[in-house]
Design an enzyme around this catalytic site. Structure first.
Site, PDB file in Angstrom:
ATOM      1  NE  ARG A 234       6.330  53.962  59.798  1.00 61.27           N
ATOM      2  CZ  ARG A 234       5.852  53.890  61.167  1.00 61.27           C
ATOM      3  NH1 ARG A 234       5.523  54.979  61.535  1.00 61.27           N
ATOM      4  NH2 ARG A 234       5.937  52.645  61.698  1.00 61.27           N
ATOM      5  CD  GLU A 373       8.587  51.202  66.323  1.00 61.58           C
ATOM      6  OE1 GLU A 373       7.836  50.768  65.636  1.00 61.58           O
ATOM      7  OE2 GLU A 373       9.728  50.949  66.422  1.00 61.58           O
ATOM      8  CB  SER A 376      11.487  49.174  69.200  1.00 60.87           C
ATOM      9  OG  SER A 376      10.690  48.097  69.508  1.00 60.87           O
TER      10      SER A 376
HETATM   11  P1  AMO Z   1      13.336  47.972  66.066  1.00 62.01           P
HETATM   12  O1  AMO Z   1      13.575  47.066  64.959  1.00 62.01           O
HETATM   13  O2  AMO Z   1      11.957  48.181  66.434  1.00 62.01           O
HETATM   14  O3  AMO Z   1      14.192  47.338  67.588  1.00 62.01           O
HETATM   15  O4  AMO Z   1      14.276  49.309  65.659  1.00 62.01           O
HETATM   16  C1  AMO Z   1      14.267  50.200  66.900  1.00 62.01           C
HETATM   17  C2  AMO Z   1      14.103  51.738  66.143  1.00 62.01           C
HETATM   18  O5  AMO Z   1      14.755  51.884  65.062  1.00 62.01           O
HETATM   19  C3  AMO Z   1      13.915  52.918  64.275  1.00 62.01           C
HETATM   20  N1  AMO Z   1      13.818  51.999  62.946  1.00 62.01           N
HETATM   21  C4  AMO Z   1      13.819  52.477  61.629  1.00 62.01           C
HETATM   22  N2  AMO Z   1      14.368  53.769  61.299  1.00 62.01           N
HETATM   23  C5  AMO Z   1      14.564  54.034  60.022  1.00 62.01           C
HETATM   24  N3  AMO Z   1      14.600  52.930  59.086  1.00 62.01           N
HETATM   25  C6  AMO Z   1      14.161  51.798  59.565  1.00 62.01           C
HETATM   26  N4  AMO Z   1      14.012  50.745  58.403  1.00 62.01           N
HETATM   27  C7  AMO Z   1      14.002  51.508  60.716  1.00 62.01           C
HETATM   28  N5  AMO Z   1      13.559  50.241  61.393  1.00 62.01           N
HETATM   29  C8  AMO Z   1      13.643  50.834  62.527  1.00 62.01           C
HETATM   30  C9  AMO Z   1      12.690  52.942  64.848  1.00 62.01           C
HETATM   31  C10 AMO Z   1      12.361  51.888  65.838  1.00 62.01           C
HETATM   32  O6  AMO Z   1      11.643  52.203  66.994  1.00 62.01           O
HETATM   33  N6  AMO Z   1      17.116  45.481  68.886  1.00 62.01           N
HETATM   34  C11 AMO Z   1      15.516  46.206  68.765  1.00 62.01           C
HETATM   35  C12 AMO Z   1      15.668  47.468  69.909  1.00 62.01           C
HETATM   36  C13 AMO Z   1      15.737  46.955  71.160  1.00 62.01           C
HETATM   37  O7  AMO Z   1      14.912  46.152  71.776  1.00 62.01           O
HETATM   38  O8  AMO Z   1      16.796  47.215  72.002  1.00 62.01           O
HETATM   39  C14 AMO Z   1      15.391  46.887  67.536  1.00 62.01           C
HETATM   40  O9  AMO Z   1      16.196  46.930  66.685  1.00 62.01           O
HETATM   41  O10 AMO Z   1      12.759  54.183  65.349  1.00 62.01           O
END
Ligand code: AMO
Length: 450
Positions: A234, A373, A376
């Protein structure tokens, strides 16, 4: 080859070419020009058959030795993935794909594929994902694999339409930045002339600044970068983030309502345009979740515990926990889409607003879809002095974030927003197990090519 090229120059123009799907709708006896890649070749006695594939579909073309010996011989020599064009007439054929086939008048070999083709697009299931990604351009010759990106296209356009029609404008913010936003350790450094810079982990600070600048509602679709050495199904190190930010909200619930409607609209649009195809290729039904319950983080932990799932970190819900929670909520509420709200302050970034009378928890949420998820978000802290103290509390340097804090000193409305991982949404819609499959050319700790 020379001969064919000469023939091509004289008689072949792609302007007359029609998609295979359209050719199959023509009447018996109609003449058509189609072109595409060789899917399979067969010779049975004095008849040679070639199935040709373009982006719209596949059709079988036939040449009989005693009627058209030249075409018969050319077809016999074809190999998988050669590019060819065929002029011919349609005939009915019960045994054929689409109930029709094309009797070849002329066939042109436009480009030969080297042999053997390293992966058989038809056999993608038997090929490891790593090999498929090494040969992604061939992997995408499989119609099933292209559907993933056609669905992505439909999904992102649905999302853009939704936000635009709700008063958001699309913005484009820098991807080369001076500061990490989502926590210190997970950034890729960039050498920016004689200074250190980073690849943006999120448009977080800029989208907030643009709300405060007066746009009030903004969204952005763009790549973000996470230097997470995760080897999971993921996480990507580069993914497409759909970010929104909106001003003049009462609380995070206003953002949640907007986001859930965007996600419902997106699933609905994909389902109406691609539902049948998704079912055919991915064996999954794409229903739009109508009801999106909310449970608080604390309730979620209790629910997990009472169902026998112990969470290793009392301040977090891990991927197993999300999955289990998804099953419990589906059983109890009959929906695959729900919010977990009010995450602990220790787990949320500095810009998150704390709960008024309960500062260990925040006005935040995650949206979980089919046990993962996908979004966020939160209400943000818009009071400059509180923001400054939260930066300190997280052990970050106030000086580095001065460019951000000062914005809040000149009139900042209450606001909030969220980020959605596009690949995660698409993977969950299609029931894809590994997120890499949902990214055209994925990047992970090991993969930097192609
Ligand atoms: P966050 O870091 O939770 O929040 O990221 C938001 C959404 O991005 C996706 N996501 C990813 N998808 C693929 N690879 C990853 N490494 C990865 N990391 C995160 C997920 C996650 O829910 N700035 C805040 C958002 C906000 O509050 O507006 C943020 O980046 O689906």
């Amino acid at each position: 080859m020379e001969k064919f090229q000469k023939v091509m120059q004289m008689t072949l123009s792609f302007k007359e070419r029609i998609p295979i799907s359209e050719a199959l709708r023509k009447a018996e006896g109609d003449r058509v020009l189609i072109a595409g890649w060789v899917h399979t070749v067969r010779v049975v006695g004095g008849v040679s058959f070639v199935v040709i594939r373009d982006r719209s579909g596949m059709v079988q073309c036939v040449a009989k030795k005693n009627v058209n010996p030249e075409a018969f011989n050319i077809v016999k020599e074809l190999g998988s993935e050669d590019v060819v064009a065929v002029k011919g007439s349609l005939i009915s054929s019960k045994a054929s794909l689409g109930g029709k086939e094309i009797v070849i008048d002329e066939i042109y070999v436009i480009s030969r594929a080297a042999k053997p083709v390293p992966i058989d697009p038809d056999d993608w299931e038997k090929t490891s994902l790593a090999t498929r990604l090494d040969w992604r351009f061939l992997d995408l010759r499989s119609p099933r694999n292209r559907v993933i990106f056609e669905v992505t296209d439909v999904a992102i356009n649905a999302m853009r339409d939704f936000y635009r029609s709700n008063g958001f404008i699309e913005i484009f913010t820098p991807k080369i930045v001076a500061e990490a936003t989502e926590g210190g350790a997970e950034v890729f450094p960039v050498i920016y002339f004689d200074r250190n810079a980073f690849l943006a982990q999120s448009p977080q600070l800029y989208k907030q600044m643009m709300v405060i600048s007066g746009f009030e509602r903004v969204f952005e679709v763009g790549p973000v970068y996470r230097a997470e050495k995760h080897h999971t199904n993921r996480h990507l190190t580069e993914y497409e983030s759909v970010d929104i930010e909106m001003g003049f909200i009462d609380d995070h619930e206003d953002v949640m309502r907007m986001v859930e409607r965007a996600v419902q609209h997106t699933i609905e649009t994909v389902s109406s345009k691609y539902g049948k195809i998704v079912e055919e290729y991915f064996k999954i039904k794409l229903d739009t979740p109508k009801y999106v319950p909310r449970i608080t983080f604390r309730e979620a932990h209790k629910l997990l515990e009472s169902n026998g799932f112990k969470q290793p970190d009392p301040n977090d819900i891990d991927s197993e926990g999300e999955k289990a929670l998804g099953e419990i909520i589906e059983r109890e509420y009959g929906t695959q889409l729900f919010y977990v709200t009010e995450y602990p302050w220790v787990k949320r970034p500095f810009y998150t607003m704390k709960k008024d009378n309960d500062p260990n928890y925040t006005k935040s949420f995650d949206l979980i879809y089919r046990g993962m998820e996908i979004v966020s978000g939160s209400q943000r802290e818009h009071r400059a002095e509180v923001l400054e103290s939260q930066i300190k509390e997280k052990g970050l340097s106030v000086e580095s974030f001065n460019f951000f804090i000062r914005v809040f000193r000149y009139g900042a409305p209450p606001h909030g927003g969220s980020g959605l991982g596009l690949e995660r949404l698409v993977a969950q819609m299609l029931g894809i197990k590994n997120i890499r499959e949902a990214r055209l050319l994925p990047r992970d700790p090991e993969r930097l090519t192609p």
